[in-house]
Scaffold this active site. Structure first.
Site, PDB file in Angstrom:
ATOM      1  N   HIS A   1      57.636  39.201  20.251  1.00 52.88           N
ATOM      2  CA  HIS A   1      56.686  40.278  19.927  1.00 52.88           C
ATOM      3  C   HIS A   1      56.386  41.173  21.117  1.00 52.88           C
ATOM      4  O   HIS A   1      55.686  42.173  20.956  1.00 52.88           O
ATOM      5  CB  HIS A   1      55.402  39.702  19.298  1.00 52.88           C
ATOM      6  CG  HIS A   1      54.400  39.163  20.248  1.00 52.88           C
ATOM      7  ND1 HIS A   1      54.318  37.820  20.576  1.00 52.88           N
ATOM      8  CD2 HIS A   1      53.399  39.768  20.936  1.00 52.88           C
ATOM      9  CE1 HIS A   1      53.307  37.655  21.430  1.00 52.88           C
ATOM     10  NE2 HIS A   1      52.737  38.809  21.656  1.00 52.88           N
TER      11      HIS A   1
ATOM     12  N   ASP B   1      59.245  33.310  17.940  1.00 55.58           N
ATOM     13  CA  ASP B   1      58.703  34.300  18.882  1.00 55.58           C
ATOM     14  C   ASP B   1      59.267  34.100  20.285  1.00 55.58           C
ATOM     15  O   ASP B   1      58.554  33.691  21.199  1.00 55.58           O
ATOM     16  CB  ASP B   1      57.170  34.226  18.866  1.00 55.58           C
ATOM     17  CG  ASP B   1      56.515  35.462  19.472  1.00 55.58           C
ATOM     18  OD1 ASP B   1      57.247  36.430  19.766  1.00 55.58           O
ATOM     19  OD2 ASP B   1      55.286  35.450  19.654  1.00 55.58           O
TER      20      ASP B   1
ATOM     21  N   GLN C   1      45.211  38.066  25.695  1.00 56.47           N
ATOM     22  CA  GLN C   1      46.047  39.260  25.614  1.00 56.47           C
ATOM     23  C   GLN C   1      46.680  39.577  26.977  1.00 56.47           C
ATOM     24  O   GLN C   1      45.986  39.613  27.989  1.00 56.47           O
ATOM     25  CB  GLN C   1      45.224  40.457  25.124  1.00 56.47           C
ATOM     26  CG  GLN C   1      45.237  40.604  23.608  1.00 56.47           C
ATOM     27  CD  GLN C   1      44.807  39.369  22.860  1.00 56.47           C
ATOM     28  OE1 GLN C   1      43.844  38.731  23.259  1.00 56.47           O
ATOM     29  NE2 GLN C   1      45.509  39.015  21.818  1.00 56.47           N
ATOM     30  N   GLY C   2      47.975  39.805  26.955  1.00 51.59           N
ATOM     31  CA  GLY C   2      48.702  40.086  28.184  1.00 51.59           C
ATOM     32  C   GLY C   2      49.368  38.857  28.788  1.00 51.59           C
ATOM     33  O   GLY C   2      50.187  38.979  29.687  1.00 51.59           O
ATOM     34  N   ASP C   3      49.003  37.707  28.305  1.00 50.25           N
ATOM     35  CA  ASP C   3      49.698  36.486  28.722  1.00 50.25           C
ATOM     36  C   ASP C   3      50.914  36.233  27.849  1.00 50.25           C
ATOM     37  O   ASP C   3      51.769  35.397  28.176  1.00 50.25           O
ATOM     38  CB  ASP C   3      48.776  35.271  28.607  1.00 50.25           C
ATOM     39  CG  ASP C   3      47.698  35.296  29.660  1.00 50.25           C
ATOM     40  OD1 ASP C   3      47.977  35.692  30.796  1.00 50.25           O
ATOM     41  OD2 ASP C   3      46.555  34.920  29.330  1.00 50.25           O
ATOM     42  N   SER C   4      50.981  36.936  26.724  1.00 46.82           N
ATOM     43  CA  SER C   4      52.085  36.738  25.789  1.00 46.82           C
ATOM     44  C   SER C   4      53.424  36.750  26.489  1.00 46.82           C
ATOM     45  O   SER C   4      53.650  37.549  27.402  1.00 46.82           O
ATOM     46  CB  SER C   4      52.091  37.851  24.741  1.00 46.82           C
ATOM     47  OG  SER C   4      51.210  37.538  23.724  1.00 46.82           O
TER      48      SER C   4
HETATM   49  N1  ARG Z   1      49.487  37.958  21.496  1.00 49.54           N
HETATM   50  C1  ARG Z   1      48.845  37.936  22.771  1.00 49.54           C
HETATM   51  C2  ARG Z   1      49.545  38.874  23.737  1.00 49.54           C
HETATM   52  O1  ARG Z   1      50.294  39.690  23.261  1.00 49.54           O
HETATM   53  C3  ARG Z   1      48.662  36.553  23.299  1.00 49.54           C
HETATM   54  C4  ARG Z   1      47.539  35.919  22.636  1.00 49.54           C
HETATM   55  C5  ARG Z   1      47.334  34.516  23.021  1.00 49.54           C
HETATM   56  N2  ARG Z   1      46.084  34.181  22.436  1.00 49.54           N
HETATM   57  C6  ARG Z   1      45.487  33.009  22.533  1.00 49.54           C
HETATM   58  N3  ARG Z   1      44.294  32.873  22.050  1.00 49.54           N
HETATM   59  N4  ARG Z   1      46.101  31.994  23.112  1.00 49.54           N
HETATM   60  O2  ARG Z   1      49.282  38.909  24.907  1.00 49.54           O
END
Ligand code: ARG
Length: 267
Positions: free
Chosen positions: A78, A123, A211-214
């Protein structure tokens, strides 16, 4: 797993980025004396030491990654736009401080998104770099035998839900959560793809990726005491909420596919 749009929105939202969400609402930690809190104390991330996780990569679209080889980054599907040639992505590595002049950088030449990725499960993606980065790589788990226990998470993402990206790499530890418990969190969690996704977090929340760790790795030590990657930061409802675990791509399930894909990229 959420749909692609939601995920991309999360990946690119203003202030989106990382790890180690706080268990308290913004401001609450400072406002409340420790002994009167009704929620757990902040147990989010702490700064990583220079060289502690040398395989960590920051990607310019606002995601994390790990060096699968010295010129191939493993990240989340993603985080990328599909497969094919691209010079759009810059990888920064070798530093905990993204503004450290010693940072190593490389540019993408090609992206390979997981075959069949449609926003649910699968993913993972590989990014081929224009040069090898002279850093240690992070081997991936080839079997499910490490898919339990305590995991390390790290990233430059938000340090709390709705928070901003971090300049310094943060790290934290989260325990494995079994699929049945994770599904029982309801909402999106009911749709957990059990074979392809792995949950982790504290029941009381307070520690999580965000967010941003993805795309960044979730890892642990193997029997020989070496870091091994078991997960890829994928999604969660908010960050570090009680009863809402972080969901990670179950790397062991895709180990063979990732190997095949890397070979296609010349790695
Ligand atoms: N989708 C998020 C990103 O794009 C990562 C989210 C992780 N969330 C969590 N609660 N562990 O950075």
């Amino acid at each position: 797993m959420r749909n692609i749009l939601q995920q991309v929105k999360r990946a690119t939202a203003v202030g989106a980025v990382t790890l180690a969400g706080l268990g308290l609402l913004p401001g609450t930690a400072l406002a409340a004396p420790a002994d009167t809190r009704t929620t757990p104390p902040v147990v989010g991330g702490t700064p990583a030491e220079q060289g502690e996780f040398p395989f960590m990569v920051r990607l310019s679209m606002g995601c994390g990654g790990a060096l699968y080889t010295q010129d191939i980054v493993l990240t989340a599907a993603h985080c990328v736009d599909g497969s094919g040639p691209t010079t759009d992505i810059t990888a920064t590595a070798g530093v905990v401080d993204l503004e450290d002049p010693q940072a190593l950088t490389a540019t993408s030449t090609e992206v390979l998104q997981a075959p069949g990725y449609n926003g649910t499960g699968k993913d993972w993606a590989l990014i081929k770099l224009d040069k090898a980065l002279d850093l240690p790589t992070l081997p991936i788990a080839g079997t499910g035998s490490y898919d339990s226990g305590d995991f390390t998470i790290a990233g430059w993402g938000a340090d709390q839900e709705g928070g901003s990206q971090q300049r310094h790499l943060l790290k934290a530890t989260v325990p494995f959560i079994d699929d049945a418990t994770c599904k029982s969190a309801g909402g999106s969690y009911a749709g957990l793809v059990e074979e392809e996704e792995l949950c982790a977090g504290l029941p009381e929340g307070g520690v999580d990726t965000c967010q941003g760790d993805s795309g960044g790795p979730m890892f642990r030590k193997d029997d020989a005491g070496r870091w091994i990657q078991v997960g890829i930061v994928s999604w969660g409802e908010g960050c570090a909420r009680p009863g809402k675990p972080g969901v990670y791509t179950q790397v062991s399930h895709f180990a063979a596919d990732i190997g095949t894909a890397a070979a296609q990229l010349g790695g």
